[in-house]
Write a protein that holds these residues in place. Sequence first.
Motif, PDB file in Angstrom:
ATOM      1  N   HIS A 151     -45.864 130.643  47.828  1.00 49.83           N
ATOM      2  CA  HIS A 151     -45.253 130.470  48.820  1.00 49.83           C
ATOM      3  C   HIS A 151     -45.258 132.296  50.083  1.00 49.83           C
ATOM      4  CE1 HIS A 151     -40.927 131.934  51.392  1.00 49.83           C
ATOM      5  NE2 HIS A 151     -41.033 133.294  50.329  1.00 49.83           N
ATOM      6  N   ASP A 152     -46.006 133.206  49.098  1.00 49.14           N
ATOM      7  CA  ASP A 152     -45.758 134.359  50.208  1.00 49.14           C
ATOM      8  C   ASP A 152     -47.473 134.508  50.833  1.00 49.14           C
ATOM      9  OD1 ASP A 152     -44.049 135.835  49.781  1.00 49.14           O
ATOM     10  OD2 ASP A 152     -45.216 136.862  48.577  1.00 49.14           O
ATOM     11  N   GLY A 153     -48.211 133.343  50.943  1.00 48.75           N
ATOM     12  CA  GLY A 153     -49.569 132.925  51.467  1.00 48.75           C
ATOM     13  C   GLY A 153     -50.718 133.696  51.508  1.00 48.75           C
ATOM     14  N   THR A 154     -50.526 135.047  50.177  1.00 44.61           N
ATOM     15  CA  THR A 154     -51.789 135.645  50.565  1.00 44.61           C
ATOM     16  C   THR A 154     -53.008 134.812  50.068  1.00 44.61           C
ATOM     17  OG1 THR A 154     -50.909 136.926  49.064  1.00 44.61           O
ATOM     18  CG2 THR A 154     -50.287 137.444  50.238  1.00 44.61           C
ATOM     19  N   GLU A 155     -53.991 135.782  50.068  1.00 50.76           N
ATOM     20  CA  GLU A 155     -55.517 135.227  49.574  1.00 50.76           C
ATOM     21  C   GLU A 155     -55.205 135.156  47.837  1.00 50.76           C
ATOM     22  OE1 GLU A 155     -57.646 133.465  51.010  1.00 50.76           O
ATOM     23  OE2 GLU A 155     -56.478 133.963  52.622  1.00 50.76           O
ATOM     24  N   GLU A 156     -53.980 136.289  47.230  1.00 53.23           N
ATOM     25  CA  GLU A 156     -54.061 136.427  45.838  1.00 53.23           C
ATOM     26  C   GLU A 156     -53.110 135.215  45.038  1.00 53.23           C
ATOM     27  OE1 GLU A 156     -52.399 138.993  41.998  1.00 53.23           O
ATOM     28  OE2 GLU A 156     -52.834 139.217  44.350  1.00 53.23           O
ATOM     29  N   THR A 190     -38.248 131.766  54.039  1.00 51.88           N
ATOM     30  CA  THR A 190     -36.970 130.509  53.111  1.00 51.88           C
ATOM     31  C   THR A 190     -36.781 129.435  52.985  1.00 51.88           C
ATOM     32  OG1 THR A 190     -36.738 133.562  53.218  1.00 51.88           O
ATOM     33  CG2 THR A 190     -35.269 132.172  52.206  1.00 51.88           C
ATOM     34  N   GLY A 191     -36.184 128.553  53.779  1.00 51.20           N
ATOM     35  CA  GLY A 191     -35.502 126.923  53.613  1.00 51.20           C
ATOM     36  C   GLY A 191     -36.282 126.483  52.652  1.00 51.20           C
ATOM     37  N   ARG A 192     -37.920 127.007  53.172  1.00 48.24           N
ATOM     38  CA  ARG A 192     -38.895 126.132  52.118  1.00 48.24           C
ATOM     39  C   ARG A 192     -38.577 126.852  50.328  1.00 48.24           C
ATOM     40  NH1 ARG A 192     -45.448 125.172  53.058  1.00 48.24           N
ATOM     41  NH2 ARG A 192     -45.317 126.984  50.662  1.00 48.24           N
ATOM     42  N   PHE A 193     -38.596 127.689  50.206  1.00 50.35           N
ATOM     43  CA  PHE A 193     -38.603 128.459  49.534  1.00 50.35           C
ATOM     44  C   PHE A 193     -37.695 127.788  48.048  1.00 50.35           C
ATOM     45  CE2 PHE A 193     -36.298 131.105  46.327  1.00 50.35           C
ATOM     46  CZ  PHE A 193     -38.013 132.161  45.376  1.00 50.35           C
ATOM     47  N   PHE A 194     -36.161 127.650  49.054  1.00 48.78           N
ATOM     48  CA  PHE A 194     -34.949 127.284  48.812  1.00 48.78           C
ATOM     49  C   PHE A 194     -35.177 125.782  48.149  1.00 48.78           C
ATOM     50  CE2 PHE A 194     -33.078 131.455  49.071  1.00 48.78           C
ATOM     51  CZ  PHE A 194     -32.300 132.021  48.122  1.00 48.78           C
ATOM     52  N   GLY A 234     -31.429 121.164  48.124  1.00 48.10           N
ATOM     53  CA  GLY A 234     -32.045 121.546  48.264  1.00 48.10           C
ATOM     54  C   GLY A 234     -33.306 121.339  49.937  1.00 48.10           C
ATOM     55  N   LEU A 235     -32.777 120.177  50.134  1.00 48.47           N
ATOM     56  CA  LEU A 235     -33.043 119.119  51.254  1.00 48.47           C
ATOM     57  C   LEU A 235     -31.868 120.488  52.457  1.00 48.47           C
ATOM     58  CD1 LEU A 235     -33.868 115.941  51.111  1.00 48.47           C
ATOM     59  CD2 LEU A 235     -35.078 117.790  51.389  1.00 48.47           C
ATOM     60  N   LEU A 236     -30.875 120.624  52.691  1.00 45.50           N
ATOM     61  CA  LEU A 236     -29.405 121.013  53.024  1.00 45.50           C
ATOM     62  C   LEU A 236     -30.267 122.541  53.171  1.00 45.50           C
ATOM     63  CD1 LEU A 236     -26.524 119.329  51.673  1.00 45.50           C
ATOM     64  CD2 LEU A 236     -28.068 119.575  53.983  1.00 45.50           C
ATOM     65  N   ALA A 237     -30.261 123.031  52.822  1.00 39.33           N
ATOM     66  CA  ALA A 237     -30.707 124.472  52.564  1.00 39.33           C
ATOM     67  C   ALA A 237     -32.405 124.406  53.072  1.00 39.33           C
ATOM     68  CB  ALA A 237     -31.054 125.268  51.058  1.00 39.33           C
ATOM     69  N   TYR A 238     -32.869 123.391  53.253  1.00 40.04           N
ATOM     70  CA  TYR A 238     -34.263 123.200  54.081  1.00 40.04           C
ATOM     71  C   TYR A 238     -33.988 123.973  55.280  1.00 40.04           C
ATOM     72  CZ  TYR A 238     -38.755 121.735  55.592  1.00 40.04           C
ATOM     73  OH  TYR A 238     -40.160 122.207  57.025  1.00 40.04           O
ATOM     74  N   ALA A 239     -33.382 123.074  55.727  1.00 39.68           N
ATOM     75  CA  ALA A 239     -32.811 122.748  57.356  1.00 39.68           C
ATOM     76  C   ALA A 239     -31.559 123.551  57.624  1.00 39.68           C
ATOM     77  CB  ALA A 239     -32.421 120.837  57.330  1.00 39.68           C
ATOM     78  N   ALA A 240     -30.786 124.572  56.988  1.00 35.75           N
ATOM     79  CA  ALA A 240     -29.869 125.269  57.391  1.00 35.75           C
ATOM     80  C   ALA A 240     -30.782 126.501  58.051  1.00 35.75           C
ATOM     81  CB  ALA A 240     -29.298 125.914  56.029  1.00 35.75           C
ATOM     82  N   PRO A 241     -29.934 126.768  59.230  1.00 37.26           N
ATOM     83  CA  PRO A 241     -30.554 127.299  60.092  1.00 37.26           C
ATOM     84  C   PRO A 241     -30.130 128.754  60.000  1.00 37.26           C
ATOM     85  CG  PRO A 241     -28.202 126.849  60.579  1.00 37.26           C
ATOM     86  CD  PRO A 241     -28.352 126.038  59.291  1.00 37.26           C
ATOM     87  N   ASP A 242     -29.928 130.063  59.139  1.00 34.04           N
ATOM     88  CA  ASP A 242     -29.736 130.610  59.086  1.00 34.04           C
ATOM     89  C   ASP A 242     -29.435 131.350  57.299  1.00 34.04           C
ATOM     90  OD1 ASP A 242     -26.378 130.955  58.935  1.00 34.04           O
ATOM     91  OD2 ASP A 242     -26.583 130.963  60.950  1.00 34.04           O
ATOM     92  N   HIS A 243     -29.840 132.502  57.622  1.00 35.70           N
ATOM     93  CA  HIS A 243     -29.874 133.038  55.956  1.00 35.70           C
ATOM     94  C   HIS A 243     -27.833 132.839  55.140  1.00 35.70           C
ATOM     95  CE1 HIS A 243     -30.444 135.085  52.470  1.00 35.70           C
ATOM     96  NE2 HIS A 243     -29.630 135.761  53.021  1.00 35.70           N
ATOM     97  N   LYS A 244     -27.327 132.851  55.826  1.00 35.33           N
ATOM     98  CA  LYS A 244     -25.469 133.226  56.291  1.00 35.33           C
ATOM     99  C   LYS A 244     -25.326 131.707  55.433  1.00 35.33           C
ATOM    100  CE  LYS A 244     -20.979 134.076  57.919  1.00 35.33           C
ATOM    101  NZ  LYS A 244     -20.105 135.054  58.304  1.00 35.33           N
ATOM    102  N   SER A 245     -25.516 130.558  56.343  1.00 35.51           N
ATOM    103  CA  SER A 245     -25.225 129.123  56.067  1.00 35.51           C
ATOM    104  C   SER A 245     -26.573 128.273  54.683  1.00 35.51           C
ATOM    105  CB  SER A 245     -25.982 128.491  57.302  1.00 35.51           C
ATOM    106  OG  SER A 245     -27.075 127.989  57.539  1.00 35.51           O
TER     107      SER A 245
END
Length: 641
Positions: A206-211, A163-167, A17-28
């Motif tokens: 995650h989506d940060g909306t008020e709801e 999305t990195g934080r999400f994963f 999860g930490l690696l996914a957070y640090a990944a630079p793009d969607h592919k990696s």
Amino acid sequence: MTAVLLAILVAGPILFGLLAYAAPDHKSRSVIVTLAAVVTMAAGLFTASQGTFVFTLTAWGQAGIWLAFGAEVLVGLIVVAIGFRIRSWLISFFGLAHLGLTLTDEILRLRDPVLSQPARFVMDPLALILVLIVTIVGSLIALYAIGYMKHHEDHAPATAAGTGRFFFFLVGFLGVMNGLVLADSLQWVCVFWECTTLCSYFLIRHDGTEEAKKNARLQLAIGAFGGVAMTAGATLSLAQFGAGTIHGAMMAKALAPMALFSLGALTKSAQMPFQSWLLGAMVAPTPVSALLHSATMVKAGSYLILRLAPAYTGEKIMTVIALTGAFTFALAAALAIGQSNSKKVLAYSTISNLGLIVACAGINTPLAYTAALMILCFHAASKGLLFLCVGSIEQNIGSRDIEDMGGIRFRMPMTTVITVIGMASMLIPPFGMLLSKWMAIEASINHPINLMLIVAGSALTVVFWVKWMGRIQTVSYHPTIAPEKIHPMMLLANFALVAIVVLSGVAATPIHRYIFDPLSTSIYSGKLPAVAAAQALAQLNAVSEFMASPVLILLGIGLLAWAITRTTIKSRHVRLPYLCGENVEGEGLFYSFRGLKDEADTAWGASVYMTSVFQEARITFWANLLAGVLALSMFAVITLR
């Protein structure tokens, strides 16, 4: 070997999860998440092949105890900080209460060195079942999320987190759940328990909306309250009985800690009156809903009750727990009937089925326990599959409303078939959910109130599932079907889960007879009086003699009839129905005809939701009031031993 397995199962997903957070793009990031899913799933399957084991961190000694203490303090501080940041004094209060109880617990250990025992992790059959659910279903959901979030990124609100934080939280959640079900030391149970709450909080908002913020705040408030109950139970168990492990508390038959643990479990498994957080979680991206509802969060509560229940056979508190679960099962099923929001129907269905698990655990007989284990497993696969299907449908048609799903059979033929299979697995033979509910009814035969509630809930369940199944198949005739476009990872997850659902359904009776039946018998060995044990064995034998052959034969005949019909009926045999006017040929998904003023009109239909009868606000108010009384009565009955 056991230390390596524990590290892979618990720390592995967190590191990925930490690696996914640090990944630079969607592919990696996709590569990392795929690797995480494969490794986690492989570790779970390999662990299953190794059997049971007990692992104690003796080499770490006091360092392990201080590490657990530090982790508890850190989690408490995070809850307090979040409470201050979002200006929720209730959440901050719960965080401070958690810190106070953690400090008290540590003082008790320092005063009496005997209480300072190394961290202990246990892999027994119950833990193994949960680990397999988390590593298999949870990993498939993570794979699905790769494709889903790629599309979600393009349409997410500007307030959405990265999305990195999400994963990081999604994949890390798998490790936290594995730690929770494997930990026997109450210190570590409380640490992982609070970590699941925090992961859920960040995923829901995650989506940060008020709801999203509002619903995440509600989840954290209820989760933090349950965490305080858990920590209070652990502290009380240590102070009164010197028991710092779950097994120690079970051996001591500590009733007050049991009541506190059960209260925490009810909040985590979204039982009434604590179900609102799970309904609010629907605002999150679909992989979050699937993960919380099938493989992780809600399973933690039912797991804890199932873990503790056999040690409290014959205690009045189990009667209250059974009634609370049966009540939730029936009322949540009733509330699902009045919903047209597909994810809300799935949420109420989850709450309902968790109630049935809790009810079976409270009935506390081998047959009821077997039913609970089967529901736990079959529900995880089926509900995970249904959430993924609904997520695909929502992205395709831009709506979660069931009424907007008419015609998806030709927009999304493959997803529609998979969705129907998922729904069928919840209520018809040969799938395991039907067998499990029948067993639950059999087990409650000596508990009239529970029996009535379980029968009523089972009947109400049929209504909303059949209604939804009919709606998504409502469509006009089309001779050809357009191919469906879906992300490969989403497709892989759907195919894998539907294969699990179908294969486990066909093998439901052998799974019950050769896996869950012996397991329940061994768990209750020596815990029932002689007469009760004989009756329990007779019940299990009666269910074991259930003949699946007639059901499978009828199912085979039905499939054969369907295949013959599909191959025999051609386009030239089809005639459009008469709709009070001349039929209008067209490319639409529904039939059109000449209506008033000779204008083309489209035939349409709608499901009946009976909202005047199943009015959510009114039913919820009175149901929560009664369920709250039931939850509090656990603390009253422990004085009537």
